[in-house]
Design a protein around this motif. Structure first.
Motif, PDB file in Angstrom:
ATOM      1  N   MET A   1      -7.212  -5.183  -9.839  1.00 19.96           N
ATOM      2  CA  MET A   1      -5.802  -5.297  -9.459  1.00 19.96           C
ATOM      3  C   MET A   1      -5.441  -6.772  -9.196  1.00 19.96           C
ATOM      4  O   MET A   1      -4.404  -7.258  -9.639  1.00 19.96           O
ATOM      5  CB  MET A   1      -5.563  -4.457  -8.195  1.00 19.96           C
ATOM      6  CG  MET A   1      -4.164  -3.976  -8.070  1.00 19.96           C
ATOM      7  SD  MET A   1      -4.045  -2.498  -7.026  1.00 19.96           S
ATOM      8  CE  MET A   1      -4.689  -3.055  -5.493  1.00 19.96           C
TER       9      MET A   1
ATOM     10  N   ASN B   1      -2.705  -8.905 -11.240  1.00 23.42           N
ATOM     11  CA  ASN B   1      -1.581  -9.561 -10.554  1.00 23.42           C
ATOM     12  C   ASN B   1      -1.588 -11.068 -10.820  1.00 23.42           C
ATOM     13  O   ASN B   1      -0.539 -11.684 -10.980  1.00 23.42           O
ATOM     14  CB  ASN B   1      -1.624  -9.269  -9.046  1.00 23.42           C
ATOM     15  CG  ASN B   1      -1.173  -7.850  -8.745  1.00 23.42           C
ATOM     16  OD1 ASN B   1      -0.341  -7.280  -9.456  1.00 23.42           O
ATOM     17  ND2 ASN B   1      -1.720  -7.257  -7.699  1.00 23.42           N
TER      18      ASN B   1
ATOM     19  N   GLY C   1       8.054  -0.222  -8.734  1.00 26.73           N
ATOM     20  CA  GLY C   1       7.799  -1.131  -9.852  1.00 26.73           C
ATOM     21  C   GLY C   1       6.624  -2.030  -9.547  1.00 26.73           C
ATOM     22  O   GLY C   1       5.744  -1.691  -8.749  1.00 26.73           O
TER      23      GLY C   1
ATOM     24  N   GLY D   1       0.820  -1.206   0.000  1.00 22.92           N
ATOM     25  CA  GLY D   1       0.000   0.000   0.000  1.00 22.92           C
ATOM     26  C   GLY D   1       0.848   1.248   0.000  1.00 22.92           C
ATOM     27  O   GLY D   1       2.086   1.179   0.035  1.00 22.92           O
ATOM     28  N   SER D   2       0.159   2.384  -0.045  1.00 19.69           N
ATOM     29  CA  SER D   2       0.858   3.669   0.017  1.00 19.69           C
ATOM     30  C   SER D   2       1.063   4.092   1.475  1.00 19.69           C
ATOM     31  O   SER D   2       2.040   4.772   1.796  1.00 19.69           O
ATOM     32  CB  SER D   2       0.049   4.751  -0.703  1.00 19.69           C
ATOM     33  OG  SER D   2      -0.250   4.339  -2.017  1.00 19.69           O
TER      34      SER D   2
ATOM     35  N   LEU E   1       4.261  -4.950  -8.198  1.00 21.08           N
ATOM     36  CA  LEU E   1       4.067  -5.672  -6.947  1.00 21.08           C
ATOM     37  C   LEU E   1       4.484  -7.144  -7.086  1.00 21.08           C
ATOM     38  O   LEU E   1       5.074  -7.724  -6.170  1.00 21.08           O
ATOM     39  CB  LEU E   1       2.590  -5.551  -6.542  1.00 21.08           C
ATOM     40  CG  LEU E   1       2.139  -6.271  -5.293  1.00 21.08           C
ATOM     41  CD1 LEU E   1       2.951  -5.843  -4.089  1.00 21.08           C
ATOM     42  CD2 LEU E   1       0.654  -6.009  -5.055  1.00 21.08           C
TER      43      LEU E   1
ATOM     44  N   LYS F   1       3.578   9.388  -8.041  1.00 21.35           N
ATOM     45  CA  LYS F   1       2.399   9.661  -7.207  1.00 21.35           C
ATOM     46  C   LYS F   1       2.909  10.333  -5.932  1.00 21.35           C
ATOM     47  O   LYS F   1       3.301   9.664  -4.979  1.00 21.35           O
ATOM     48  CB  LYS F   1       1.697   8.322  -6.889  1.00 21.35           C
ATOM     49  CG  LYS F   1       0.338   8.456  -6.255  1.00 21.35           C
ATOM     50  CD  LYS F   1      -0.294   7.068  -6.087  1.00 21.35           C
ATOM     51  CE  LYS F   1      -1.348   7.058  -4.995  1.00 21.35           C
ATOM     52  NZ  LYS F   1      -1.792   5.718  -4.637  1.00 21.35           N
TER      53      LYS F   1
ATOM     54  N   ARG G   1      -5.069  -7.619   0.901  1.00 18.58           N
ATOM     55  CA  ARG G   1      -5.640  -6.290   0.689  1.00 18.58           C
ATOM     56  C   ARG G   1      -6.883  -6.151   1.558  1.00 18.58           C
ATOM     57  O   ARG G   1      -7.652  -7.105   1.714  1.00 18.58           O
ATOM     58  CB  ARG G   1      -6.021  -6.084  -0.784  1.00 18.58           C
ATOM     59  CG  ARG G   1      -4.846  -5.949  -1.715  1.00 18.58           C
ATOM     60  CD  ARG G   1      -4.102  -4.640  -1.578  1.00 18.58           C
ATOM     61  NE  ARG G   1      -4.856  -3.513  -2.141  1.00 18.58           N
ATOM     62  CZ  ARG G   1      -4.479  -2.235  -1.984  1.00 18.58           C
ATOM     63  NH1 ARG G   1      -3.408  -1.913  -1.288  1.00 18.58           N
ATOM     64  NH2 ARG G   1      -5.207  -1.280  -2.525  1.00 18.58           N
TER      65      ARG G   1
END
Ligand code: PNS
Length: 164
Positions: free
Chosen positions: A101, A105, A71, A8-9, A73, A41, A87
């Motif tokens: 997502m 992935n 890059g 995550g961010s 995940l 971002k 998640r």
């Protein structure tokens, strides 16, 4: 050995993220909290701050480590030798993006499984974006971020120039 990544961010970490970390920790042998370093971002909190907050929060969790990645995940998952991605899904509105997502992935790395966990329902309206907005306008972020980090997060949001 079951190893998962919680990416995550974390800009900044919220009570919802912390809830997911504790839930995921019970399911795996090792959980790597992966903090995204994405120069495109622009984050409000620096990478160092985001990592520091998470390291402090998880210091007594023997099964949890914190690492940064940039890059893809799936490349990070390969380097870490992880078998799954964790998640958090707060509401139905999160699902479409998360589903896309997860499928992307899976296409990139079929053996990597995405596990969705639900945070406590009282956290379902809490996001880093909300925390940033409330905090930067001088609102109280109590109950939105982990209590041990509240003052630092609130101070930084009120004083954006104090970046670490
Ligand atoms: O907390 P966030 O911002 O919702 O986390 C999003 C994150 C970091 C999980 C996502 O942006 C990501 O995985 N970025 C890495 C780039 C990537 O792998 N993209 C392809 C899959 S969509």
């Amino acid at each position: 050995m079951l190893k998962a990544i919680y990416p995550g961010s974390f800009d900044p970490v919220t009570v919802g993220h912390w809830d997911i970390i504790r839930r995921a920790e019970r399911l795996v042998d090792h959980l790597v909290v992966g903090v995204l370093n994405n120069p495109e971002k622009r984050a409000t909190f620096s990478l160092a701050e985001r990592v520091d907050f998470l390291r402090e929060l998880t210091a007594s969790s023997a099964k949890v480590s914190v690492a940064t990645f940039d890059g893809l995940l799936v490349d990070f998952a390969r380097i870490q030798g992880a078998h799954s991605i964790v998640r958090g899904v707060r509401a139905f509105s999160d699902f479409e993006y998360e589903f896309q997502m997860a499928l992307m992935n899976r296409k990139l790395m079929p053996e990597l499984e995405t596990i969705f966990l639900m945070p406590k329902e009282e956290y379902s309206a809490i996001s880093s974006r909300m925390v940033r907005q409330v905090g930067s306008m001088g609102g109280d972020v109590r109950g939105l971020v982990p209590e041990s980090l509240r003052e630092r997060i609130a101070h930084r949001l009120r004083n954006p120039q104090d970046v670490a």
